[in-house]
Motif scaffolding. Structure first.
Motif, short mmCIF file in Angstrom:
data_model
loop_
_atom_site.label_atom_id
_atom_site.label_comp_id
_atom_site.label_asym_id
_atom_site.label_seq_id
_atom_site.Cartn_x
_atom_site.Cartn_y
_atom_site.Cartn_z
N SER A 323 -6.49 -12.16 2.62
CA SER A 323 -5.05 -11.93 2.43
C SER A 323 -4.65 -12.21 0.99
CB SER A 323 -4.25 -12.80 3.39
OG SER A 323 -4.59 -14.16 3.20
N ILE A 324 -5.32 -13.19 0.38
CA ILE A 324 -5.00 -13.51 -1.02
C ILE A 324 -5.51 -12.39 -1.92
CG2 ILE A 324 -5.59 -15.10 -2.90
CD1 ILE A 324 -5.61 -17.31 -0.72
N ARG A 325 -6.71 -11.94 -1.64
CA ARG A 325 -7.30 -10.87 -2.43
C ARG A 325 -6.44 -9.60 -2.33
NH1 ARG A 325 -11.98 -7.26 -0.55
NH2 ARG A 325 -12.56 -6.15 -2.46
N ARG A 326 -6.00 -9.33 -1.10
CA ARG A 326 -5.19 -8.15 -0.86
C ARG A 326 -3.93 -8.19 -1.71
NH1 ARG A 326 -5.73 -8.34 4.61
NH2 ARG A 326 -3.74 -9.38 4.94
N LYS A 327 -3.29 -9.34 -1.69
CA LYS A 327 -2.06 -9.49 -2.49
C LYS A 327 -2.34 -9.28 -3.97
CE LYS A 327 1.56 -11.91 -0.27
NZ LYS A 327 1.95 -13.17 0.31
N ARG A 328 -3.44 -9.88 -4.41
CA ARG A 328 -3.81 -9.79 -5.82
C ARG A 328 -4.04 -8.33 -6.21
NH1 ARG A 328 -8.72 -9.38 -8.02
NH2 ARG A 328 -9.91 -10.04 -6.19
N LEU A 329 -4.80 -7.61 -5.40
CA LEU A 329 -5.11 -6.22 -5.73
C LEU A 329 -3.86 -5.35 -5.64
CD1 LEU A 329 -8.56 -5.79 -3.95
CD2 LEU A 329 -8.09 -6.15 -6.38
N GLN A 330 -3.04 -5.61 -4.61
CA GLN A 330 -1.85 -4.80 -4.41
C GLN A 330 -0.94 -4.90 -5.63
OE1 GLN A 330 0.17 -5.60 -0.76
NE2 GLN A 330 1.62 -3.92 -1.02
N GLU A 331 -0.84 -6.13 -6.14
CA GLU A 331 0.00 -6.34 -7.32
C GLU A 331 -0.60 -5.67 -8.54
OE1 GLU A 331 1.18 -10.53 -8.21
OE2 GLU A 331 2.07 -10.30 -6.20
N ALA A 332 -1.88 -5.91 -8.74
CA ALA A 332 -2.55 -5.39 -9.93
C ALA A 332 -2.53 -3.87 -9.94
CB ALA A 332 -3.98 -5.90 -9.96
N TRP A 333 -2.65 -3.28 -8.80
CA TRP A 333 -2.73 -1.81 -8.74
C TRP A 333 -1.37 -1.17 -8.51
CZ3 TRP A 333 -7.36 -1.47 -4.76
CH2 TRP A 333 -8.52 -2.03 -5.36
N ALA A 334 -0.37 -1.99 -8.22
CA ALA A 334 0.96 -1.49 -7.90
C ALA A 334 0.91 -0.47 -6.76
CB ALA A 334 1.63 -0.90 -9.14
N VAL A 335 0.31 -0.88 -5.66
CA VAL A 335 0.14 0.03 -4.52
C VAL A 335 1.20 -0.25 -3.47
CG1 VAL A 335 -1.52 0.88 -2.82
CG2 VAL A 335 -2.33 -0.29 -4.86
N PRO A 336 1.82 0.77 -2.90
CA PRO A 336 2.76 0.51 -1.81
C PRO A 336 2.03 -0.05 -0.59
CG PRO A 336 2.74 2.86 -2.41
CD PRO A 336 1.70 2.19 -3.24
N GLU A 337 2.77 -0.84 0.19
CA GLU A 337 2.23 -1.53 1.37
C GLU A 337 1.45 -0.59 2.29
OE1 GLU A 337 2.33 -4.82 2.08
OE2 GLU A 337 1.16 -4.33 3.90
N VAL A 352 -13.07 0.79 -3.73
CA VAL A 352 -12.02 1.13 -4.70
C VAL A 352 -12.00 0.08 -5.81
CG1 VAL A 352 -9.54 1.37 -5.04
CG2 VAL A 352 -10.62 2.40 -3.04
N GLU A 353 -12.12 -1.19 -5.41
CA GLU A 353 -12.08 -2.24 -6.42
C GLU A 353 -13.23 -2.07 -7.42
OE1 GLU A 353 -12.60 -6.28 -5.09
OE2 GLU A 353 -11.53 -7.08 -6.82
N GLU A 354 -14.37 -1.75 -6.88
CA GLU A 354 -15.53 -1.57 -7.75
C GLU A 354 -15.33 -0.40 -8.71
OE1 GLU A 354 -20.24 -1.11 -7.01
OE2 GLU A 354 -19.10 -1.93 -5.32
N THR A 355 -14.73 0.67 -8.17
CA THR A 355 -14.47 1.87 -8.99
C THR A 355 -13.50 1.53 -10.11
OG1 THR A 355 -14.75 3.12 -6.95
CG2 THR A 355 -13.89 4.32 -8.84
N VAL A 356 -12.49 0.74 -9.76
CA VAL A 356 -11.50 0.35 -10.77
C VAL A 356 -12.15 -0.53 -11.83
CG1 VAL A 356 -9.38 -0.98 -11.16
CG2 VAL A 356 -9.55 0.57 -9.19
N LEU A 357 -13.03 -1.43 -11.38
CA LEU A 357 -13.71 -2.31 -12.34
C LEU A 357 -14.58 -1.50 -13.30
CD1 LEU A 357 -14.66 -5.36 -10.09
CD2 LEU A 357 -12.95 -5.28 -11.93
N LEU A 358 -14.98 -0.31 -12.87
CA LEU A 358 -15.80 0.55 -13.74
C LEU A 358 -14.93 1.44 -14.63
CD1 LEU A 358 -18.52 1.40 -11.10
CD2 LEU A 358 -18.93 0.26 -13.28
N GLY A 359 -13.63 1.15 -14.65
CA GLY A 359 -12.75 1.80 -15.62
C GLY A 359 -11.84 2.87 -15.06
N ALA A 360 -11.93 3.16 -13.78
CA ALA A 360 -11.08 4.23 -13.24
C ALA A 360 -9.65 3.73 -13.04
CB ALA A 360 -11.65 4.73 -11.92
N ASP A 361 -8.73 4.65 -13.11
CA ASP A 361 -7.33 4.34 -12.85
C ASP A 361 -7.20 4.04 -11.36
OD1 ASP A 361 -4.38 4.57 -13.27
OD2 ASP A 361 -4.71 6.20 -11.81
#
Lengths: 502, 498
Positions: A323-337, A352-361
């Protein structure tokens, strides 16, 4: 005299208690070396130990103990320095020994909690669900009662027994009573099971598939008049096989209890079975006469005394709380609920997180995995993780689109090529000769050709009817074999026909 | 040849003076000629034994290095699973069951090339002290066929005493190896709990059961002990430590400087005069051999019998629940329309004997909620106290000794209707099981009043099994020089008549 839910919660306070059984995903069973593959031919994963042949003895699976300790730690429990297995004695044909090896008064993990957050009328609110104990036990076999109306043992013509499941490690997680949820009891119950499921999944200790029974929930519900001290009589609802059912079962039981109590009746302490189709429960066996399981310490096993240093190693290795990770990612990615939930449901958060860490939007990464790639996985009926495309591939494709080297449409071809096993994105592009036509001269030639062929449509656009341009753009894209950038085509076409381009 | 010791037989096999096939056949012939009087066996595996013997002979012919007892025949108590051989535990409920696996004891016997002659009679599920509780009829004591051979392992002890086998395996939950040894003039050892794997030993009382070696001499018993003992990952209660050096101890038989503690509470009132006389003489012989005799007190032993008869039946009530007609063994009442529950009930009603039912009911009651603390809980506390008594006593002595049983062999039928009198026969053996230590019984002579064998019990601390072998071998040597010939030479010849 059907009561509404509002009537119920205006008068009564619900008290919850939740028991969750989790099948661990260990390779071998709890007390023998048999395999645990789901769906194998009946009775092919058995041995003298799990068939309870005379003389056979259990030996504890260390991996199951490790998984259970991890669960306890993730649920903020204390890990007992000394715990024991006990025999729970009762006769049933699908239980080979006619006792179940479980834990009784000396469980391995005690006194934990998890906090869940739900939406209330006053906004998001946190509820703490306290965990009384986490203990280990073994699963029973499966009975299939053939003939008879109810599918139960009584009235059946004959029964088939499959002992493949007998001895699969189970962990039982029992909450303390959960008062104070008021009308949100059904939501809290659901949120608790959902949170628990996410935690177990993040620990990698279980498949947590409710529909396959690897996570099973029993919901205990009782009502008392608001303000009353004494707890009401509870019912225990089994067979709750989805998160939605948890919520429905609790709500349904609250209404059923209230109707009984309002009519001057009393709630019977019993096991009830949830009916997926009606959302109602039906009576199982009555527990009015407490069953006597004659628990005693299992003499064939030695006590479990985990090393303190080992526990600390396991604690240090715990993953971030979902749940903490989810919140963190949601904020960082600005994703709707809603989209966040979609990603979790599709189990693509890690990818998705891995893809983002490799530089993807983040938006692009999300839309690839959740859109095109999910669709292909669905078509092929395989898990996304089993497709031959990696976060690195997707990150590369996203970069190529960003630099204008690929259009979205071409990128889809590349994705499809990678999944078909044609190689890395660069290899697919090379093999298929995919490239964006960004030579304006070539595009203009195609535009002029199309406008000549479809002069009538072109006239309409020239007269200001912009929507008609779609057909022409499509034709130009076809003319250029899809390798043109559609946005550039539109721009050039509208300019060519004397229309504003933005 | 069949009257020699296992060690002598092994020596003749090693020197090529005889073959395992010859030796095995000699024992099969003996079984054929006396079995109708003794009834020690439930199953004689003539074919299997001869095949195994031939394979050992072949290995020896090829010059393979063989274990010390390779080729010597053995009688196996029917409570140990042997692959594809009938294993009934003396019960109707397991009639016809063929185990698909070997117990670890059997696997070890096979590994050591010990030839298995067949399965021996026993009280049903090892519950009894006379072998009268076998569903397949009693075994008779070769010293006097109208008497019991002890129990539960009366088949194994009678096979040894009647020279049907030089080696046997027993199991001991409350004395089932030692008491039969005592009343038949043979040797039996209950090793330290966890010293021999229980995997494949059909459980009576898991926390007390222990398989062990039986033979006619201390050295033979030691040789068999080392063949079957050792850590087994398939038994969680198995001890992961080297096997005590019991063969060396039996060969040395040295008691010089050892302190031998006489347990005050296991002697005196209730013990037959002849039993006491032989016990006292044995103590004198040990003192002459250089041991120091001291007296020790174990005040909590008086509760041992009561604790045992709560713990053992409690565990048994649960262990025997698996015999439900669903997967193996007897199935009664499986007619059209009969429910699983009805078949289970009927099968257990028909399949279990009276003593087994008595103990299942006793155990079920003792574990019931509301009674658990008073019965099972208290019994476990007594068990702890008894263990402490032993720990205390072992600070004063290296081994403890007592008569194995209060009496010599009683008549068949004499105590069949008096379970309490029967239970009292195990008063001196039970504390050893409760504490999980080692215990041995060896012959101390014959009681003057009835001319029947008397057993001498030696108890050693956990995993110090070699100590009882040292004392046993010393006493055996002293007695033998006194007697001039083995005690069993004085037993009546079975061939002669009734």
């Amino acid at each position: 005299m059907s009561l509404t839910y509002d009537d119920v919660v205006a008068k009564y306070e619900p008290v919850l208690g939740l028991e969750v059984h989790v099948e661990l995903n260990t390779e071998s069973k709890m007390f023998c070396g048999c395999a645990t593959v789901f769906g194998a031919e009946p009775n092919t994963q058995t041995c003298p130990v799990c068939l309870a042949l005379p003389g056979a003895l259990p030996v504890v699976n260390e991996k199951a103990i490790e998984s259970t300790i991890k669960i306890g730690l993730a649920l903020n429990c204390s890990i007992a320095p000394f715990s024991r297995f006990a025999r729970k004695n009762y006769f049933y044909p699908d239980m080979p020994k006619n006792f179940q090896i479980s834990q009784y008064d000396e469980p391995i993990c005690v006194d934990g909690y998890i906090d869940v957050e739900i939406e209330t009328d006053e906004g998001p609110k946190k509820f703490r669900v306290e965990v009384e104990r986490v203990h280990m036990e073994e699963d029973t076999g499966k009975s299939l009662h053939v003939g008879g109306a109810t599918g139960r043992i009584h009235g059946a013509e004959y029964s088939l027994l499959d002992y493949n499941r007998a001895g699969i490690p189970l962990v039982e997680i029992v909450t303390k009573i959960v008062p104070g949820t008021g009308k949100y009891a059904p939501e809290v119950a659901k949120a608790y099971v959902a949170e628990l499921r996410d935690i177990l999944r993040s620990l990698g200790v279980s498949d947590v598939k409710m529909e396959q029974g690897s996570l099973r929930c029993d919901a205990n519900v009782s009502l008392r008049l608001i303000g009353a001290e004494k707890l009401g009589t509870r019912s225990e609802t089994k067979n709750v096989n989805s998160l939605r059912s948890v919520e429905r079962a609790v709500r349904g039981e609250m209404i059923r209890h209230a109707e009984l109590l309002n009519a001057g009746g009393r709630v019977v302490q019993e096991t009830r079975h949830f009916q997926e189709d009606t959302g109602l429960t039906r009576s199982g066996r009555s527990k009015e006469q407490a069953e006597d399981y004659r628990y005693f310490p299992e003499p064939d096993l030695v006590p479990v005394e985990p090393d303190a240093a080992w526990i600390e190693t396991l604690r240090a290795g715990l993953p971030e709380r979902p749940s903490i990770r989810r919140k963190r990612l949601q904020e960082a990615w600005a994703v709707p609920e809603k989209e966040m939930a979609a990603m979790i449901n599709a189990d693509v958060l890690d990818i998705v997180e891995e893809t983002v860490l490799l530089g993807a939007d983040p938006t692009k990464a999300r839309s690839w995995w959740l859109g095109e790639i999910s669709r292909i996985a669905n078509d092929k009926d395989v898990a996304i993780a089993d497709l031959a495309i990696t976060p690195k591939d997707v990150a590369e494709i996203v970069a190529l689109v960003n630099s204008g080297d690929l259009t979205d449409k071409l990128a889809r071809q590349v994705v499809e090529g990678v999944i078909s096993g044609e190689g890395k994105p660069s290899e697919v592009i090379a093999k298929r000769g995919i490239k964006v036509v960004n030579d304006d001269g070539a595009l203009m030639a195609a535009i002029e050709k199309v406008c000549a062929e479809q002069a009538e449509t072109a006239e309409k656009v020239r007269a200001g009817h912009i929507p008609a341009a779609g057909a022409l753009i499509g034709a130009v894209m076809k003319e250029t074999k899809g390798q043109a950038d559609a946005a550039r085509v539109r721009e050039l076409l509208l300019g060519h026909l004397g229309q504003p381009t933005s | 040849m069949i009257r020699s010791t296992a060690a002598q037989m092994a020596a003749k096999l090693a020197s090529g003076e005889t073959t395992s096939v010859t030796l095995t056949q000699a024992h099969l012939d003996r079984i054929n000629s006396v079995e109708d009087k003794v009834h020690a066996f439930l199953f004689v595996d003539e074919k299997g034994a001869l095949e195994q013997a031939a394979s050992v002979d072949a290995k020896r012919a090829k010059g393979e290095k063989l274990s010390p007892l390779a080729g010597v025949p053995l009688a196996l108590k029917d409570v140990l699973a042997q692959k594809n051989k009938p294993t009934t535990c003396g019960s109707k409920i397991l009639e016809g069951w063929l185990p698909p696996y070997d117990s670890t004891v059997v696997a070890n016997l096979k590994k050591n090339d010990i030839v298995i002659l067949g399965k021996t009679n026993m009280d049903e599920f090892a519950m009894g002290s006379s072998t009268e509780n076998s569903a397949y009829g009693p075994t008779h004591n070769p010293w006097d066929l109208s008497r019991i051979p002890g129990g539960s392992g009366g088949g194994s002890s009678a096979a040894l005493a009647s020279f049907e086998a030089p080696l046997a395996i027993g199991t001991d939950t409350g004395g089932s190896i030692r008491q039969p040894a005592a009343v038949t003039g043979t040797v039996g050892v209950k090793p330290t709990y966890g010293g021999v794997s229980r995997y494949g030993l059909v459980a009576f009382s898991s926390s007390l059961d222990q398989a062990g070696p039986c033979a006619r001499t201390v050295l033979d018993t030691a040789l068999l002990h080392e063949a079957i003992a050792g850590y087994d990952p398939k038994d969680a209660t198995s001890i992961n430590a080297p096997v005590p050096q019991v063969v060396q101890a039996a060969k040395d038989g040295n008691v010089k400087g050892m302190k031998i503690g006489v347990v005050k509470e296991l002697n005196g009132d209730g013990y037959q005069p002849g039993v006491r006389a032989r016990f006292e003489e044995a103590l004198e012989l040990l003192a002459k051999a250089g041991a120091e005799i001291v007296e020790v007190s174990t005040p909590n032993f008086e509760y041992a019998l009561a604790a045992y008869y709560l713990i053992a039946p409690s565990e048994a009530s649960s262990n025997l629940a698996r015999f439900d007609a669903m997967r193996y063994g007897l199935r009664v009442g499986d007619v059209d329309g009969a429910s699983a529950e009805a078949v289970m009930n009927l099968t257990r009603e028909v399949g279990f004997g009276k003593e087994v039912k008595r103990r299942i009911i006793l155990g079920t009651y003792a574990l019931s909620s509301g009674y658990y603390d008073a019965y099972y809980g208290s019994a476990q506390k007594v068990r702890t106290l008894i263990t402490q008594d032993f720990t205390q006593a072992f600070t004063k002595a290296d081994v403890l000794v007592s008569p194995t049983c209060p009496t010599t062999a009683f008549k068949i039928g004499e105590k069949a209707n008096d379970p309490l009198a029967m239970y009292l026969n195990d008063i001196a053996t039970i504390p050893v099981n409760l504490a999980g230590i080692g215990g041995m019984s060896l012959p101390a002579g014959l009681a003057d009043e009835d001319g029947l064998p008397v057993g001498f019990q030696i108890m050693s601390p956990v995993m110090k099994d070699e100590r009882m072998y040292s004392v046993g071998a010393a006493l055996e040597a002293a007695l033998l020089s006194q007697w001039g010939a083995p005690l069993l030479d004085r037993a009546p010849a079975l061939e002669a008549g009734k």
